[in-house]
Design a protein around this motif. Structure first.
Motif, PDB file in Angstrom:
ATOM      1  N   ALA A   1      28.273  42.882  48.575  1.00  0.00           N
ATOM      2  CA  ALA A   1      28.620  44.297  48.779  1.00  0.00           C
ATOM      3  C   ALA A   1      28.033  44.973  49.943  1.00  0.00           C
ATOM      4  O   ALA A   1      28.612  45.500  50.748  1.00  0.00           O
ATOM      5  CB  ALA A   1      28.242  45.243  47.495  1.00  0.00           C
ATOM      6  N   HIS A   2      26.790  44.630  50.257  1.00  0.00           N
ATOM      7  CA  HIS A   2      26.098  45.171  51.537  1.00  0.00           C
ATOM      8  C   HIS A   2      26.522  44.745  52.676  1.00  0.00           C
ATOM      9  O   HIS A   2      26.789  45.282  53.793  1.00  0.00           O
ATOM     10  CB  HIS A   2      24.511  44.950  51.308  1.00  0.00           C
ATOM     11  N   GLU A   3      27.058  43.507  52.692  1.00  0.00           N
ATOM     12  CA  GLU A   3      27.377  42.672  53.796  1.00  0.00           C
ATOM     13  C   GLU A   3      28.988  43.047  54.331  1.00  0.00           C
ATOM     14  O   GLU A   3      29.425  43.105  55.437  1.00  0.00           O
ATOM     15  CB  GLU A   3      27.398  41.087  53.604  1.00  0.00           C
ATOM     16  N   LEU A   4      29.661  43.210  53.283  1.00  0.00           N
ATOM     17  CA  LEU A   4      31.042  43.875  53.404  1.00  0.00           C
ATOM     18  C   LEU A   4      31.244  45.266  53.815  1.00  0.00           C
ATOM     19  O   LEU A   4      32.204  45.634  54.478  1.00  0.00           O
ATOM     20  CB  LEU A   4      31.844  43.409  52.124  1.00  0.00           C
ATOM     21  N   ASN A   5      30.508  46.127  53.535  1.00  0.00           N
ATOM     22  CA  ASN A   5      30.567  47.510  53.767  1.00  0.00           C
ATOM     23  C   ASN A   5      30.666  47.824  55.344  1.00  0.00           C
ATOM     24  O   ASN A   5      31.544  48.715  55.503  1.00  0.00           O
ATOM     25  CB  ASN A   5      29.521  48.289  53.116  1.00  0.00           C
ATOM     26  N   THR A   6      29.810  47.265  55.993  1.00  0.00           N
ATOM     27  CA  THR A   6      29.896  47.511  57.515  1.00  0.00           C
ATOM     28  C   THR A   6      31.133  47.087  57.886  1.00  0.00           C
ATOM     29  O   THR A   6      31.792  47.864  58.880  1.00  0.00           O
ATOM     30  CB  THR A   6      28.699  46.946  58.080  1.00  0.00           C
ATOM     31  N   PRO A   7      31.608  45.989  57.881  1.00  0.00           N
ATOM     32  CA  PRO A   7      32.867  45.300  58.625  1.00  0.00           C
ATOM     33  C   PRO A   7      34.062  46.128  58.035  1.00  0.00           C
ATOM     34  O   PRO A   7      35.007  46.555  58.847  1.00  0.00           O
ATOM     35  CB  PRO A   7      33.039  43.857  58.225  1.00  0.00           C
ATOM     36  N   LEU A   8      34.160  46.568  56.783  1.00  0.00           N
ATOM     37  CA  LEU A   8      35.359  47.543  56.090  1.00  0.00           C
ATOM     38  C   LEU A   8      35.546  49.031  56.961  1.00  0.00           C
ATOM     39  O   LEU A   8      36.591  49.317  57.047  1.00  0.00           O
ATOM     40  CB  LEU A   8      35.107  47.336  54.802  1.00  0.00           C
ATOM     41  N   ALA A   9      34.272  49.316  57.170  1.00  0.00           N
ATOM     42  CA  ALA A   9      34.058  50.783  57.680  1.00  0.00           C
ATOM     43  C   ALA A   9      34.659  50.401  59.137  1.00  0.00           C
ATOM     44  O   ALA A   9      35.338  51.582  59.500  1.00  0.00           O
ATOM     45  CB  ALA A   9      32.644  51.404  57.605  1.00  0.00           C
TER      46      ALA A   9
ATOM     47  N   ALA B   1      42.161  47.529  53.421  1.00  0.00           N
ATOM     48  CA  ALA B   1      40.661  47.956  53.683  1.00  0.00           C
ATOM     49  C   ALA B   1      40.141  48.789  52.554  1.00  0.00           C
ATOM     50  O   ALA B   1      39.196  48.600  52.005  1.00  0.00           O
ATOM     51  CB  ALA B   1      40.430  48.460  55.110  1.00  0.00           C
ATOM     52  N   ILE B   2      41.070  49.743  52.208  1.00  0.00           N
ATOM     53  CA  ILE B   2      40.587  50.954  51.053  1.00  0.00           C
ATOM     54  C   ILE B   2      40.674  49.977  49.888  1.00  0.00           C
ATOM     55  O   ILE B   2      39.603  50.209  49.189  1.00  0.00           O
ATOM     56  CB  ILE B   2      41.649  51.772  51.147  1.00  0.00           C
ATOM     57  N   PHE B   3      41.668  49.230  49.626  1.00  0.00           N
ATOM     58  CA  PHE B   3      41.364  48.522  48.335  1.00  0.00           C
ATOM     59  C   PHE B   3      40.295  47.517  48.322  1.00  0.00           C
ATOM     60  O   PHE B   3      39.458  47.452  47.155  1.00  0.00           O
ATOM     61  CB  PHE B   3      42.637  47.595  48.187  1.00  0.00           C
ATOM     62  N   SER B   4      39.764  46.927  49.333  1.00  0.00           N
ATOM     63  CA  SER B   4      38.618  46.105  49.522  1.00  0.00           C
ATOM     64  C   SER B   4      37.251  46.970  49.409  1.00  0.00           C
ATOM     65  O   SER B   4      36.163  46.377  48.458  1.00  0.00           O
ATOM     66  CB  SER B   4      38.447  45.318  50.710  1.00  0.00           C
TER      67      SER B   4
ATOM     68  N   VAL C   1      34.247  46.496  46.538  1.00  0.00           N
ATOM     69  CA  VAL C   1      32.937  46.515  46.860  1.00  0.00           C
ATOM     70  C   VAL C   1      32.180  47.422  45.868  1.00  0.00           C
ATOM     71  O   VAL C   1      31.129  47.290  45.544  1.00  0.00           O
ATOM     72  CB  VAL C   1      32.759  46.754  48.317  1.00  0.00           C
ATOM     73  N   LYS C   2      32.904  48.820  45.954  1.00  0.00           N
ATOM     74  CA  LYS C   2      32.176  49.562  44.820  1.00  0.00           C
ATOM     75  C   LYS C   2      31.852  49.212  43.727  1.00  0.00           C
ATOM     76  O   LYS C   2      30.774  49.631  43.042  1.00  0.00           O
ATOM     77  CB  LYS C   2      33.140  50.885  44.904  1.00  0.00           C
ATOM     78  N   LYS C   3      33.073  48.392  43.086  1.00  0.00           N
ATOM     79  CA  LYS C   3      32.946  47.956  41.635  1.00  0.00           C
ATOM     80  C   LYS C   3      31.619  46.934  41.814  1.00  0.00           C
ATOM     81  O   LYS C   3      30.939  46.697  40.888  1.00  0.00           O
ATOM     82  CB  LYS C   3      34.067  47.395  41.401  1.00  0.00           C
TER      83      LYS C   3
ATOM     84  N   GLU D   1      47.016  41.171  38.288  1.00  0.00           N
ATOM     85  CA  GLU D   1      46.843  42.308  37.214  1.00  0.00           C
ATOM     86  C   GLU D   1      45.341  42.769  36.918  1.00  0.00           C
ATOM     87  O   GLU D   1      45.061  43.621  36.118  1.00  0.00           O
ATOM     88  CB  GLU D   1      47.513  41.844  35.768  1.00  0.00           C
ATOM     89  N   GLY D   2      44.421  41.846  37.386  1.00  0.00           N
ATOM     90  CA  GLY D   2      43.129  42.122  37.135  1.00  0.00           C
ATOM     91  C   GLY D   2      42.044  41.475  37.912  1.00  0.00           C
ATOM     92  O   GLY D   2      42.351  40.467  38.418  1.00  0.00           O
ATOM     93  N   SER D   3      41.153  42.253  38.581  1.00  0.00           N
ATOM     94  CA  SER D   3      40.229  41.560  39.385  1.00  0.00           C
ATOM     95  C   SER D   3      39.022  40.996  38.614  1.00  0.00           C
ATOM     96  O   SER D   3      38.250  40.351  39.335  1.00  0.00           O
ATOM     97  CB  SER D   3      39.477  42.808  40.391  1.00  0.00           C
ATOM     98  N   GLY D   4      39.056  41.222  37.408  1.00  0.00           N
ATOM     99  CA  GLY D   4      37.739  40.502  36.600  1.00  0.00           C
ATOM    100  C   GLY D   4      36.534  41.066  36.962  1.00  0.00           C
ATOM    101  O   GLY D   4      35.398  40.798  36.403  1.00  0.00           O
ATOM    102  N   LEU D   5      36.459  42.482  37.284  1.00  0.00           N
ATOM    103  CA  LEU D   5      35.295  43.140  37.389  1.00  0.00           C
ATOM    104  C   LEU D   5      34.954  44.390  36.574  1.00  0.00           C
ATOM    105  O   LEU D   5      34.024  44.897  36.467  1.00  0.00           O
ATOM    106  CB  LEU D   5      35.141  43.872  38.981  1.00  0.00           C
ATOM    107  N   GLY D   6      36.176  44.667  35.800  1.00  0.00           N
ATOM    108  CA  GLY D   6      36.133  46.096  34.916  1.00  0.00           C
ATOM    109  C   GLY D   6      35.194  45.651  33.961  1.00  0.00           C
ATOM    110  O   GLY D   6      34.133  46.576  33.953  1.00  0.00           O
ATOM    111  N   LEU D   7      35.003  44.755  33.123  1.00  0.00           N
ATOM    112  CA  LEU D   7      34.033  44.592  32.245  1.00  0.00           C
ATOM    113  C   LEU D   7      32.643  44.313  32.755  1.00  0.00           C
ATOM    114  O   LEU D   7      31.467  45.029  32.209  1.00  0.00           O
ATOM    115  CB  LEU D   7      34.088  43.411  31.212  1.00  0.00           C
TER     116      LEU D   7
END
Length: 365
Positions: free
Chosen positions: A159-167, A197-200, A204-206, A326-332
């Motif tokens: 998450a930390h590594e992806l935040n910068t390039p997405l921004a 990028a917003i979806f990504s 990352v937030k999840k 239909e699902g990212s597998g991050l919900g639970l």
């Protein structure tokens, strides 16, 4: 009914000793993961040890299960002995005869003692099984906790590594839109880039929720309106499948120290899952109980349930049983991370006759 002769008593004693030997052998060689054949063999052996075995029946009640040998008559005389596990009632052994032919005096003292002995042996066997089951459950929970801890560290790094390039992608896309303001095709393509990028960024937030690196705003609040508002926002989703839902609070005001946004996310994820897996015209129940030391949140659905094969994986990130897309597998996994950060617990059990029950506990800190 004739008196039992000394010779008959001796034969009965031999039968009883044979039964004890057989039962000891069954227990010593049993498969602790499947005790049903052992219990069946014990009832059969015990029936053969009874004085009038051809007309007797044996029933062994073990929790919710009933194991029997012989035909039980409608009216019968019987002896009943309790089976105790860790000194608590667990089941019983019953031996009986048809009442029209026998009376309560038919049972020999040696038979009564035999049944008491077998009850103790069976209780000891069940204790052994429960100890082993508990040890294995503890081992699996520790292994799972270790896996989740490692996954938490990995996802926090991702998450930390992806935040910068997405921004950067979003920022430069905005600049490019200004340069190609008159090029509709370019603007359409840039919108696609920005939406991706917003979806990504949401993914990352999840991930950050799962790894518990999101800052929390913990406040003592009345959680009833928070939960009610979250459910109200999902009304269109209930309507699509014509689902009924019941939201019950044990008190008009239930105060708890939580992050309101994260609590909303927990409700959303669990109820959306319940809606997804519920059949058309099904029911979903949400209960919130204010107990002395904790608040308990229960969500019940009538879906297909969670099989034993996948039960230990459902909180892992990226694990999903939904079709691709239909699902990212991050919900639970997000729910698990949030509840863990609130020092709470989450578990799931089967909902009878079908479905799943999620039980969440939040301690009153």
């Amino acid at each position: 009914m004739a008196l039992v002769s000394t010779e008959d008593k001796l034969r009965e004693r031999i039968k009883e000793l044979t039964c004890l030997y057989n039962v000891s052998s069954y227990i010593a060689n049993c498969n602790l993961y499947d005790l049903d054949p052992t219990f069946k063999a014990i009832t059969t052996s015990l029936k053969e040890a009874i004085l009038y075995s051809s007309e007797a029946f044996v029933e062994m009640k073990l929790g919710d299960n009933l194991v029997h040998s012989g035909e039980r008559s409608t009216e019968h005389v019987f002896i009943l002995t309790a089976i105790k596990v860790f000194n608590l009632p667990y089941g019983s052994i019953k031996i009986g005869y048809p009442k029209m032919k026998y009376n309560a005096n038919v049972f020999l003292e040696e038979e009564k003692q035999l049944v008491r002995t077998l009850a103790i042996e069976i209780g000891n066997l069940i204790e052994r099984k429960q100890i082993i089951d508990k040890e294995e459950l503890t081992k699996r929970q520790m292994e799972r906790a270790d896996r989740l801890s490692i996954l938490g560290e990995i996802t926090a790094g991702i998450a930390h590594e992806l935040n910068t390039p997405l921004a950067s992608i979003l920022g430069f896309s905005e600049l490019l839109k200004e340069r190609f303001i008159n090029d509709e095709d370019a603007l359409e393509d840039l919108d696609k880039i920005m939406n991706s990028a917003i979806f990504s960024r949401e993914v990352v937030k999840k991930l950050m929720f799962f790894s518990c690196v999101m800052p929390q705003q913990m406040e003592l609040v009345n959680i009833n309106p928070i939960i009610a508002d979250a459910i109200n926002l999902l009304k269109p989703s209930f309507g699509k499948k014509e689902l009924l839902y019941h939201l019950n609070f044990s008190d008009d005001e239930i105060n708890l120290r939580v992050d309101a946004i994260q609590l909303t996310q927990v409700i959303f994820n669990l109820v959306i899952n319940a809606i997804y897996f519920s059949p058309q015209n099904g029911q979903i129940t949400i209960e919130v109980d204010d107990e002395e030391r904790e608040v308990v949140l229960i969500i019940k659905d009538e879906g297909n349930g969670i099989s034993k094969e996948i039960s230990e994986y459902i909180f892992n990130p990226f694990y999903t049983t939904k079709p691709v897309g239909e699902g990212s597998g991050l919900g639970l996994s997000v729910v698990h991370g949030i509840i863990k950060s609130h020092k709470g617990t989450i578990k799931h059990t089967a909902n009878r006759p079908k479905g799943t029950i999620f039980t969440l506990t939040f301690p009153k800190l």
